[in-house]
Design a protein around this motif. Structure first.
Motif, PDB file in Angstrom:
ATOM      1  N   SER A 182      68.044 -66.591 -45.491  1.00 32.53           N
ATOM      2  CA  SER A 182      68.990 -67.351 -44.673  1.00 32.53           C
ATOM      3  C   SER A 182      69.683 -68.453 -45.457  1.00 32.53           C
ATOM      4  O   SER A 182      70.787 -68.880 -45.099  1.00 32.53           O
ATOM      5  N   ARG A 183      69.053 -68.911 -46.543  1.00 27.14           N
ATOM      6  CA  ARG A 183      69.636 -70.029 -47.286  1.00 27.14           C
ATOM      7  C   ARG A 183      69.021 -70.132 -48.673  1.00 27.14           C
ATOM      8  O   ARG A 183      67.811 -69.974 -48.854  1.00 27.14           O
ATOM      9  N   ILE A 184      69.867 -70.373 -49.672  1.00 30.80           N
ATOM     10  CA  ILE A 184      69.377 -70.793 -50.984  1.00 30.80           C
ATOM     11  C   ILE A 184      70.073 -72.099 -51.344  1.00 30.80           C
ATOM     12  O   ILE A 184      71.269 -72.267 -51.077  1.00 30.80           O
ATOM     13  N   GLN A 185      69.341 -73.016 -51.915  1.00 21.15           N
ATOM     14  CA  GLN A 185      69.928 -74.276 -52.353  1.00 21.15           C
ATOM     15  C   GLN A 185      69.095 -74.864 -53.481  1.00 21.15           C
ATOM     16  O   GLN A 185      67.910 -74.549 -53.631  1.00 21.15           O
ATOM     17  N   LYS A 186      69.719 -75.700 -54.262  1.00 20.47           N
ATOM     18  CA  LYS A 186      69.023 -76.335 -55.377  1.00 20.47           C
ATOM     19  C   LYS A 186      67.938 -77.280 -54.843  1.00 20.47           C
ATOM     20  O   LYS A 186      68.118 -77.918 -53.804  1.00 20.47           O
ATOM     21  N   THR A 187      66.851 -77.365 -55.576  1.00 18.56           N
ATOM     22  CA  THR A 187      65.844 -78.380 -55.253  1.00 18.56           C
ATOM     23  C   THR A 187      66.361 -79.748 -55.704  1.00 18.56           C
ATOM     24  O   THR A 187      67.320 -79.846 -56.470  1.00 18.56           O
ATOM     25  N   PHE A 220      90.113 -46.774 -41.586  1.00 11.25           N
ATOM     26  CA  PHE A 220      90.431 -47.644 -42.718  1.00 11.25           C
ATOM     27  C   PHE A 220      89.365 -47.492 -43.799  1.00 11.25           C
ATOM     28  O   PHE A 220      88.235 -47.937 -43.642  1.00 11.25           O
ATOM     29  N   ALA A 221      89.733 -46.830 -44.879  1.00  8.07           N
ATOM     30  CA  ALA A 221      88.854 -46.742 -46.051  1.00  8.07           C
ATOM     31  C   ALA A 221      89.409 -47.715 -47.081  1.00  8.07           C
ATOM     32  O   ALA A 221      89.856 -47.342 -48.166  1.00  8.07           O
ATOM     33  N   THR A 222      89.396 -48.973 -46.712  1.00  8.26           N
ATOM     34  CA  THR A 222      90.117 -50.019 -47.446  1.00  8.26           C
ATOM     35  C   THR A 222      89.197 -50.985 -48.169  1.00  8.26           C
ATOM     36  O   THR A 222      89.612 -52.096 -48.532  1.00  8.26           O
ATOM     37  N   GLY A 223      87.960 -50.580 -48.361  1.00  9.73           N
ATOM     38  CA  GLY A 223      87.074 -51.374 -49.194  1.00  9.73           C
ATOM     39  C   GLY A 223      86.351 -52.493 -48.474  1.00  9.73           C
ATOM     40  O   GLY A 223      86.319 -52.550 -47.232  1.00  9.73           O
ATOM     41  N   PHE A 224      85.814 -53.400 -49.288  1.00  9.34           N
ATOM     42  CA  PHE A 224      84.925 -54.446 -48.774  1.00  9.34           C
ATOM     43  C   PHE A 224      85.247 -55.780 -49.437  1.00  9.34           C
ATOM     44  O   PHE A 224      85.776 -55.830 -50.547  1.00  9.34           O
ATOM     45  N   ASN A 225      84.905 -56.836 -48.731  1.00  5.15           N
ATOM     46  CA  ASN A 225      85.000 -58.188 -49.281  1.00  5.15           C
ATOM     47  C   ASN A 225      83.618 -58.690 -49.663  1.00  5.15           C
ATOM     48  O   ASN A 225      82.599 -58.188 -49.160  1.00  5.15           O
ATOM     49  N   LEU A 226      83.586 -59.693 -50.508  1.00  8.12           N
ATOM     50  CA  LEU A 226      82.328 -60.346 -50.851  1.00  8.12           C
ATOM     51  C   LEU A 226      81.807 -61.132 -49.655  1.00  8.12           C
ATOM     52  O   LEU A 226      82.574 -61.578 -48.804  1.00  8.12           O
ATOM     53  N   ALA A 227      80.508 -61.298 -49.593  1.00  9.18           N
ATOM     54  CA  ALA A 227      79.902 -62.134 -48.551  1.00  9.18           C
ATOM     55  C   ALA A 227      78.556 -62.641 -49.054  1.00  9.18           C
ATOM     56  O   ALA A 227      77.649 -61.856 -49.327  1.00  9.18           O
ATOM     57  N   PHE A 228      78.461 -63.952 -49.184  1.00 12.29           N
ATOM     58  CA  PHE A 228      77.206 -64.592 -49.574  1.00 12.29           C
ATOM     59  C   PHE A 228      76.853 -65.597 -48.467  1.00 12.29           C
ATOM     60  O   PHE A 228      76.975 -66.807 -48.653  1.00 12.29           O
ATOM     61  N   LYS A 229      76.420 -65.086 -47.324  1.00  9.91           N
ATOM     62  CA  LYS A 229      76.200 -65.918 -46.141  1.00  9.91           C
ATOM     63  C   LYS A 229      75.085 -66.945 -46.355  1.00  9.91           C
ATOM     64  O   LYS A 229      75.021 -67.942 -45.645  1.00  9.91           O
ATOM     65  N   PHE A 230      74.226 -66.702 -47.300  1.00 13.46           N
ATOM     66  CA  PHE A 230      73.066 -67.567 -47.542  1.00 13.46           C
ATOM     67  C   PHE A 230      73.378 -68.704 -48.522  1.00 13.46           C
ATOM     68  O   PHE A 230      72.490 -69.463 -48.885  1.00 13.46           O
ATOM     69  N   SER A 231      74.622 -68.788 -48.952  1.00 12.56           N
ATOM     70  CA  SER A 231      74.969 -69.759 -49.990  1.00 12.56           C
ATOM     71  C   SER A 231      76.205 -70.552 -49.594  1.00 12.56           C
ATOM     72  O   SER A 231      77.044 -70.085 -48.819  1.00 12.56           O
ATOM     73  N   ASP A 232      76.335 -71.740 -50.156  1.00  8.11           N
ATOM     74  CA  ASP A 232      77.556 -72.526 -49.993  1.00  8.11           C
ATOM     75  C   ASP A 232      78.711 -71.843 -50.717  1.00  8.11           C
ATOM     76  O   ASP A 232      78.525 -71.241 -51.780  1.00  8.11           O
ATOM     77  N   GLU A 233      79.910 -71.972 -50.137  1.00  9.43           N
ATOM     78  CA  GLU A 233      81.113 -71.427 -50.780  1.00  9.43           C
ATOM     79  C   GLU A 233      81.338 -72.046 -52.157  1.00  9.43           C
ATOM     80  O   GLU A 233      81.867 -71.395 -53.050  1.00  9.43           O
ATOM     81  N   LEU A 268      79.211 -72.676 -54.337  1.00 10.45           N
ATOM     82  CA  LEU A 268      78.344 -72.020 -55.324  1.00 10.45           C
ATOM     83  C   LEU A 268      78.746 -70.567 -55.527  1.00 10.45           C
ATOM     84  O   LEU A 268      78.971 -70.123 -56.666  1.00 10.45           O
ATOM     85  N   LEU A 269      78.837 -69.820 -54.422  1.00 15.61           N
ATOM     86  CA  LEU A 269      79.194 -68.404 -54.473  1.00 15.61           C
ATOM     87  C   LEU A 269      80.317 -68.152 -53.480  1.00 15.61           C
ATOM     88  O   LEU A 269      80.073 -67.867 -52.304  1.00 15.61           O
ATOM     89  N   PRO A 270      81.565 -68.264 -53.907  1.00 19.46           N
ATOM     90  CA  PRO A 270      82.709 -68.080 -53.012  1.00 19.46           C
ATOM     91  C   PRO A 270      82.828 -66.629 -52.531  1.00 19.46           C
ATOM     92  O   PRO A 270      82.361 -65.693 -53.190  1.00 19.46           O
ATOM     93  N   SER A 271      83.472 -66.451 -51.388  1.00 13.50           N
ATOM     94  CA  SER A 271      83.666 -65.116 -50.826  1.00 13.50           C
ATOM     95  C   SER A 271      85.018 -64.515 -51.202  1.00 13.50           C
ATOM     96  O   SER A 271      85.308 -63.377 -50.846  1.00 13.50           O
ATOM     97  N   LYS A 272      85.848 -65.276 -51.908  1.00 14.16           N
ATOM     98  CA  LYS A 272      87.134 -64.767 -52.368  1.00 14.16           C
ATOM     99  C   LYS A 272      87.079 -64.530 -53.876  1.00 14.16           C
ATOM    100  O   LYS A 272      86.641 -65.400 -54.634  1.00 14.16           O
ATOM    101  N   ALA A 273      87.562 -63.368 -54.275  1.00 12.58           N
ATOM    102  CA  ALA A 273      87.512 -63.011 -55.697  1.00 12.58           C
ATOM    103  C   ALA A 273      88.242 -64.028 -56.565  1.00 12.58           C
ATOM    104  O   ALA A 273      87.819 -64.334 -57.684  1.00 12.58           O
ATOM    105  N   ASP A 274      89.329 -64.580 -56.068  1.00 16.67           N
ATOM    106  CA  ASP A 274      90.095 -65.579 -56.827  1.00 16.67           C
ATOM    107  C   ASP A 274      89.254 -66.794 -57.200  1.00 16.67           C
ATOM    108  O   ASP A 274      89.485 -67.431 -58.227  1.00 16.67           O
ATOM    109  N   ASP A 275      88.296 -67.112 -56.322  1.00 10.70           N
ATOM    110  CA  ASP A 275      87.521 -68.342 -56.506  1.00 10.70           C
ATOM    111  C   ASP A 275      86.207 -68.137 -57.249  1.00 10.70           C
ATOM    112  O   ASP A 275      85.500 -69.106 -57.544  1.00 10.70           O
TER     113      ASP A 275
END
Length: 529
Positions: free
Chosen positions: A113-118, A325-338, A340-347
């Motif tokens: 559900s969550r990862i974060q730095k100690t 729609f066979a249009t692929g997938f987006n990134l999703a790191f729901k357990f992390s802050d944006e 740290l791990l953004p959901s947009k490839a540009d970022d």
């Protein structure tokens, strides 16, 4: 060092090879898998499971051949056919897990559900990992780990383009993630959207039962059958000698192969981008569907109405029953802050698509956050092997500014190649880049005095994953023998004993012919270009 604990998120292909990489280096892996079995995308279920990304359809066949997609020290059984239905890949992953005793390190039914730095991260590099039992929001548990490997995959969240009028469409709307069989489309008029492997598979299969199928392509597609000359797998083209040729030559070869089977201009597949700057559709059936009129190509969708679809060229399909729609997938790191791990490839700021460059301690890695033309498992394996060695300090990352400069350079190259930041890398060059970090890249000159045939096979032959167990840390004693037999093993189930005896001579003859042809090409290139 050996007591370091590593949290691994996901027990798909990248998660399994990450567990093994940890064990190989004496680390203690704990893998969290939200579902009740391993395999990730290769685990079939009739319905989409909660929080599932990509999923299998029943007719799925691998686009990569067995010797190209296997892990480096665990080849498929010799009698396995070159291309595999999904359930045989799933069985292979189960066998891999059993052979290397990986399952005991997996906690099934456990969602991160969550990862974060100690609080002391800048000194220790440790992570706080919170988990819950899948389906239960309460009872959150927290553990501290020395490192984290994110293995939830690049196929995380289905992407559906925002087409005007889609909400008004009265027919069936689905993403290929939900597709299992063509049965529900019997007698229907269907639009399939996409230019990748899934789009081709779904369109070709639905066309067998539908009244008509339309394949909507934004900017064309390069279609290549799985089999090349003499029935050899197409991905045997992935050779270091080809990847070291000028790009225009490689593109010319691919275009020639593509048009030899399906003239792209005649069938509405014309693609403005070169093959190495575009997605490639691996498909054996779609050409026949075009030729029989069962599948008709259309340009990009521009609008839906209640019972119709309109396209960029002004044409309309009326009486439309369904769109897939066979249009692929987006990134999703729901357990992390944006951050740290953004959901947009540009970022995404991952050094060589593995390590976040901004961290003060290199104790988090992302395994499998990319796509490629060719097999993915060998890439994930190399990423995992590199990551654990960095965790242990056996391999060092460059300073932050050097990593950020490399990231900026990579993004610029991706924008020039695809027009936007698309996390798609050239298969063999990327593999070899990571392998060089570890010290396992097969070196022609190091292998030549030891075993000339092996050296030539590694450079001029297909870039099999087993070649990354010949040199460097954690070699496999059977690697050299398997590297020499992998080409013959590809078609072993269909060959007679007499043909098998001829194989060594044929392989050497083909290598020498290839060397001669390469020499001619180099001379011509230097003389006239």
């Amino acid at each position: 060092m050996g007591s370091k604990r590593v949290a691994i998120i996901g027990a798909g292909v990248s998660g399994l090879t990450s567990i093994k990489a940890c064990l190989e280096e004496g680390l203690q892996p704990v893998c969290f898998e939200q579902h009740d079995d391993l395999g990730g995308v290769w685990y079939y279920s009739d319905d989409v499971r909660p929080n599932q990304g990509a999923a299998m359809y029943r007719s799925l066949i691998t686009n990569s051949s067995k010797e190209m997609m296997s892990f480096s020290d665990f080849p498929f059984p010799k009698d396995t056919p070159p291309y595999l239905p999904y359930h045989r890949v799933y069985t292979y992953l189960q066998d891999y897990a059993q052979h290397f005793s990986l399952k005991k390190h997996i906690r099934f039914g456990t969602q991160v559900s969550r990862i974060q730095k100690t609080e002391d991260f800048d000194e220790t590099g440790r992570w706080e990992v919170r988990t819950v039992q899948t389906g239960h929001g309460d009872g959150e548990q927290t553990e501290i780990f020395d490192a984290v490997m994110v293995c939830n995959g690049v196929f995380a969240r289905p992407y559906v383009p925002d087409v005007p009028g889609l909400s008004d469409f009265a027919g069936v709307t689905m993403h290929s993630q939900e597709y299992r069989t063509a049965q529900q489309f019997t007698g229907k008029k269907v639009v399939v959207v996409g230019a990748g492997n899934s789009a081709g598979d779904v369109a070709a299969e639905i066309a067998q039962v539908a009244s008509q199928v339309y394949l909507s392509l934004r900017d064309g597609a390069w279609v290549l059958p799985r089999l090349a000359q003499a029935g050899m797998p197409r991905d045997m083209m992935l050779r270091r000698v080809l990847m070291n040729m000028p790009e225009f030559i490689v593109n010319k070869i691919i275009k020639g192969e593509a048009n030899a089977r399906v003239c792209h201009d005649n069938y509405g597949l014309t693609c403005p981008a070169e093959p190495l700057k575009h997605s490639v559709m691996a498909n054996d059936e779609i050409g026949y569907r075009f030729a029989t009129g069962q599948v008709v190509t259309k340009p990009q969708l521009s609008r839906f109405t209640q019972h119709a679809a309109r396209f960029a060229d002004g044409s309309t399909v009326d009486g439309l029953d369904a769109v897939v729609f066979a249009t692929g997938f987006n990134l999703a790191f729901k357990f992390s802050d944006e951050s740290l791990l953004p959901s947009k490839a540009d970022d995404v700021n991952l050094y060589k698509l593995v390590f976040p460059a901004e961290l003060t301690k290199p104790t988090l890695s992302v395994i499998g956050c990319l796509s490629t033309i060719g097999a993915h498992p060998p890439i994930y394996e190399l990423q995992a092997r590199w990551a654990v060695r960095v965790f242990l300090g056996l391999n060092k990352l460059p300073d932050k500014e050097t990593m950020l400069n490399r990231i900026r350079s990579d993004k610029l190259e991706l924008k020039q190649r695809f027009g936007h930041v698309k996390l798609q890398m050239l298969n063999v060059p990327y593999r070899d880049d990571i392998a060089e970090e570890i010290g396992v890249k097969p070196s022609f000159w190091r292998l030549l005095p030891r075993d000339p045939k092996l050296a030539f096979l590694c450079y001029f032959g297909p870039a099999f994953s087993v070649q990354y167990r010949l040199l460097g840390p954690h070699p496999w004693s059977g690697a050299a023998d398997h590297a020499k037999s992998a080409l013959a093993n590809t078609l072993y189930p269909f060959r007679s004993p007499a043909l098998d005896k001829e194989q060594p001579f044929l392989s050497l003859a083909k290598i020498m012919k290839f060397v001669l042809l390469l020499g001619v090409l180099v001379v011509v290139f230097n003389r006239f270009m």
